[in-house]
Structures are given as structure tokens and as C-alpha cells.
Design a protein around this motif. Structure first.
Motif, PDB file in Angstrom:
ATOM      1  N   LEU A  56      -4.593   6.803  -0.985  1.00  0.00           N
ATOM      2  CA  LEU A  56      -5.429   5.603  -0.989  1.00  0.00           C
ATOM      3  C   LEU A  56      -4.708   4.419  -0.352  1.00  0.00           C
ATOM      4  N   SER A  57      -3.379   4.357  -0.492  1.00  0.00           N
ATOM      5  CA  SER A  57      -2.618   3.280   0.146  1.00  0.00           C
ATOM      6  C   SER A  57      -2.580   3.445   1.664  1.00  0.00           C
ATOM      7  N   LEU A  58      -2.465   4.679   2.118  1.00  0.00           N
ATOM      8  CA  LEU A  58      -2.403   4.920   3.557  1.00  0.00           C
ATOM      9  C   LEU A  58      -3.653   4.436   4.274  1.00  0.00           C
ATOM     10  N   LEU A  98      -6.089  24.333   2.493  1.00  0.00           N
ATOM     11  CA  LEU A  98      -6.786  23.814   3.677  1.00  0.00           C
ATOM     12  C   LEU A  98      -8.179  23.309   3.322  1.00  0.00           C
ATOM     13  N   VAL A  99      -8.848  23.998   2.417  1.00  0.00           N
ATOM     14  CA  VAL A  99     -10.188  23.564   2.001  1.00  0.00           C
ATOM     15  C   VAL A  99     -10.120  22.195   1.323  1.00  0.00           C
ATOM     16  N   ALA A 100      -9.130  22.000   0.453  1.00  0.00           N
ATOM     17  CA  ALA A 100      -8.979  20.711  -0.215  1.00  0.00           C
ATOM     18  C   ALA A 100      -8.747  19.598   0.796  1.00  0.00           C
ATOM     19  N   ILE A 101      -7.862  19.834   1.768  1.00  0.00           N
ATOM     20  CA  ILE A 101      -7.570  18.821   2.793  1.00  0.00           C
ATOM     21  C   ILE A 101      -8.802  18.549   3.634  1.00  0.00           C
ATOM     22  N   VAL A 126      -6.224   8.445   8.758  1.00  0.00           N
ATOM     23  CA  VAL A 126      -7.144   9.221   7.915  1.00  0.00           C
ATOM     24  C   VAL A 126      -6.620  10.646   7.726  1.00  0.00           C
ATOM     25  N   ALA A 127      -6.086  11.241   8.790  1.00  0.00           N
ATOM     26  CA  ALA A 127      -5.546  12.600   8.688  1.00  0.00           C
ATOM     27  C   ALA A 127      -4.362  12.651   7.722  1.00  0.00           C
ATOM     28  N   MET A 128      -3.477  11.653   7.802  1.00  0.00           N
ATOM     29  CA  MET A 128      -2.329  11.605   6.893  1.00  0.00           C
ATOM     30  C   MET A 128      -2.792  11.459   5.445  1.00  0.00           C
TER      31      MET A 128
END
Length: 378
Positions: A26-28, A84-87, A44-46
Motif C-alpha cells: 500500500l505504501s508503494l 502467481l494467481v495471488a499476484i 503497480v507491479a512491485m
């Protein structure tokens, strides 16, 4: 049916991992919407990796604490797919938040995505267990899904209702509790049975190997959490100083040499904004409001938020006088787009019902008379 127990220390550790991952992700994303498309995608990817990886790491830290009277292992492919699904699902939620106009609908939709991603990842990860079979009840599935969606929507609403560090901390708490609670609500509705005749000769991923993988990922999450925390403390102190300054003098006048001289600065009707590495121009009359963002500004036009290379001081000096009024140290508003005004004790709020990207702007005490004059209220 096998007897189930948990290691209390690993249960506590799983909650800590979920909270650290939530804060890091959330900070990123704070300030990401003001970036160009390329850096915004990277941010967003990070954040998706931090949040999605945190969901996965929390699940498997807790699963390391699962104690059964038999040995059990994990299928490596299914374990990887669960991560991978979670990400991926969390990434979809972040794309909605940072690439679509932010509204009640998009915030709720993003929360639902996060809420769905948590149990989906959980049950995919559970399906990778070998030598024992997890059995679910329909009630357990429904309870886990409902709890996850409610807590996920709450976490995203709190974190994105206002993008302050206070909201991010509260959103972190709800995100961590959502991941933690859903795991154990789902586990409460799960029973385990040994698989007769299963081949135990060669574990696919042993608990020791999984522990090493999870430890590395948890270490990375902890490191990212510490780096994010370093940026939090100065930001909170700055917000506190600003709040204290606002109490004594809500909108102090800038030093004489801090602003361009309006008499010497040419008046410009077109406002520049940058998108995908190019500079475009927009008629100032189409701009609803201008918000300060560090040394730059954000232009609000309808449902769009556009990055402008001007500072708020440059915009105030360069735009035609009378077209915009300074409502707050961080905002210039176009009176022609204002659809409502609310007077409070010693300040006020202006509303923009037609602007999807911006619903209201605060009016500070020292700017109240100027705003009322621009709106024809005095």
C-alpha cells in the motif's frame, strides 16, 4: 479424519508477514497515480508482488505451523501457481485503482478483487498437498469467501478513501487481518484424511524446503517493509508540522520572491500536461481544479487526472486572473465548475458534482473570503 493442531509461534509469524506485506504494497502505490504510465506500471507491479506474495507467504508460514500426525508434502507446480494467481488478482485490483478514474465503484471493485484473490490462492495452495487430502464443507467455503470480500473491500476503502499515511496504516491492519482471518476461517472448515497407498518415497517439496523458500520470501518482505517504514516517519512528521502550522496560520502567505510576479508573467490560456512522454495542451477553461503534487501539479478534467509540469505557484501566476481562485495552499479551483459550496465554522468546502475525478476541495480560513467573492456570495 486426522487430528489437527497449530504451532502458535508460526501463527503469530504469519500475521506479522501479512501486515508487513500489506504496508509495503500500500505504501508503494502512494502517489503512483500522478506518475507517467511507465513508472506507474512499474510501481503497480512491485506493489502487486508485495501484496500477492504476502498473501502467499502468510498462507505457507501458517501451513508450516500445521501439525498433522502424518508426513505431507506439496506439489511444486501447484504451489507456484498459487503464488502467481495471488499476484495476478491483486495486480488487477491495483490496475483498476491506478489506471481507471477512482470512484466508489472502482474502489469497491478493487476490494472485491482482493477479497476473491485471498481464498482463491488459499484453496489452490491447499490442493497442492500430497499424502493427505483436505476436505471442505460448503459452509466453510462460503464463510471464507464472505469474510474475505468484506475485509478486502474494507481494507481498500480505508487505504484509498484518502491517500494519507494514517489511512495506509489502517488499510494495512485490515489487509493483514483479512489474509489472516480468511486462512483460519477456511482451515476451521477443513478436515484432513490420509490417502491410503500414497507413494511417500519422494517428496515433491518437503516441509524443510518449503520453510527455506518461505523464509527467503519473508525476509524480502521484511526488508521492503523496513525500507517503506523509513519513508513513513519523515512523511508523518511533515504532516504533523503542516497540521500544526495550519492551526496557527491555515494558509500562510508565501515569501515575496517565492512566486513568479503576476504582473511580469505572461497570461496563458493553455495548460501543458504530459502523457506517455509527450506534452499536450488543454484549455484552462476545461480544467476543474489544480492540485499541488510536490514541485508539480495534477489537473482535474472530468474523470481525468493529468500530470502538469507547472508548480502550483506557476499555475496561479500564469493562468488568466479571475479564471481560477486559490482555495487552499494545495488547490486552485475554477469557479465555473463549482456546483456547490458549504460554509463551516471557519473554513469551507466547494463541490464538483460533474467532475468524476474530484468531488470536493477544502477551502482554508484565509482563502474563504476570496472563494466566496469568486462564487458571487459576497
Amino acid at each position: 479424519m486426522l487430528e489437527v493442531s497449530h504451532n502458535e509461534w508460526l501463527v503469530v509469524a504469519s500475521l506479522a508477514v501479512a501486515l508487513m506485506a500489506g504496508f509495503t504494497g500500500l505504501s508503494l502505490t502512494k502517489g503512483a497515480s500522478a506518475l507517467h504510465a511507465g513508472p506507474r506500471k512499474t510501481r503497480v507491479a512491485m506493489a502487486a508482488v508485495a501484496l500477492g506474495g504476502g498473501i502467499w507467504a502468510m498462507h505457507f508460514v501458517a501451513m508450516l505451523g500445521l501439525q498433522l500426525p502424518i508426513l505431507f508434502y506439496y506439489d511444486p507446480l501447484i504451489t507456484l501457481i498459487s503464488a502467481l494467481v495471488a499476484i495476478l488478482i491483486v495486480g488487477v485490483a491495483l490496475l483498476i485503482l491506478h489506471f481507471l478514474p477512482r470512484s466508489r465503484q472502482t474502489i469497491t471493485l478493487a476490494g472485491v478483487c482482493v477479497g476473491l484473490g485471498i481464498p482463491v490462492m488459499h484453496y489452490i495452495g491447499m490442493s497442492g498437498m500430497r499424502l493427505c487430502q483436505p476436505d471442505y464443507t460448503l459452509l466453510g467455503l462460503l464463510e471464507a469467501g464472505a469474510a474475505s470480500i468484506l475485509l478486502g473491500v474494507a481494507a481498500i476503502w480505508i487505504a484509498y478513501g484518502e491517500r494519507t499515511y494514517r489511512n495506509i496504516l489502517l488499510g494495512t491492519l485490515f489487509f493483514g487481518l483479512a489474509v489472516f482471518a480468511v486462512h483460519f476461517v477456511a482451515m476451521y472448515g477443513t478436515s484432513f484424511t490420509a490417502i491410503e497407498g500414497a507413494d511417500a518415497a519422494g517428496p515433491l517439496i518437503s516441509n524443510a524446503t518449503l520453510a527455506l523458500i518461505v523464509a527467503v520470501i519473508a525476509f524480502v518482505i521484511c526488508g521492503a517493509f523496513l525500507l517503506s517504514s523509513v519513508t513513513l516517519l519523515p512523511a508523518v512528521e511533515a504532516q504533523q508540522r503542516a497540521a500544526e502550522a495550519q492551526t496557527d496560520d491555515p494558509d500562510p502567505a508565501p515569501e515575496p520572491d517565492a512566486l513568479p510576479d503576476p504582473e511580469l508573467t505572461p497570461q496563458i490560456k493553455s495548460v501543458p500536461y504530459e502523457l506517455d512522454g509527450k506534452t499536450f495542451f488543454i484549455d484552462s477553461g476545461d480544467v476543474t481544479a489544480i492540485r499541488a503534487e510536490g514541485h508539480y501539479t495534477i489537473l482535474y478534467r472530468g474523470t481525468q487526472k493529468l500530470f502538469c509540469p507547472w508548480s502550483i505557484s506557476d499555475a496561479e501566476a500564469r493562468l488568466p486572473r479571475g479564471h481560477f481562485v486559490r482555495a487552499h495552499r494545495s488547490y486552485l479551483v475554477n469557479p465555473a465548475h463549482v456546483t456547490g459550496f458549504e460554509r463551516k465554522k471557519d473554513n469551507g468546502v466547494v463541490f464538483f458534482d460533474a467532475a468524476g475525478a474530484l468531488e470536493k476541495v477544502p477551502v482554508s480560513r484565509s482563502r474563504l473570503q476570496d472563494v466566496r467573492l469568486a462564487l458571487g456570495l459576497v
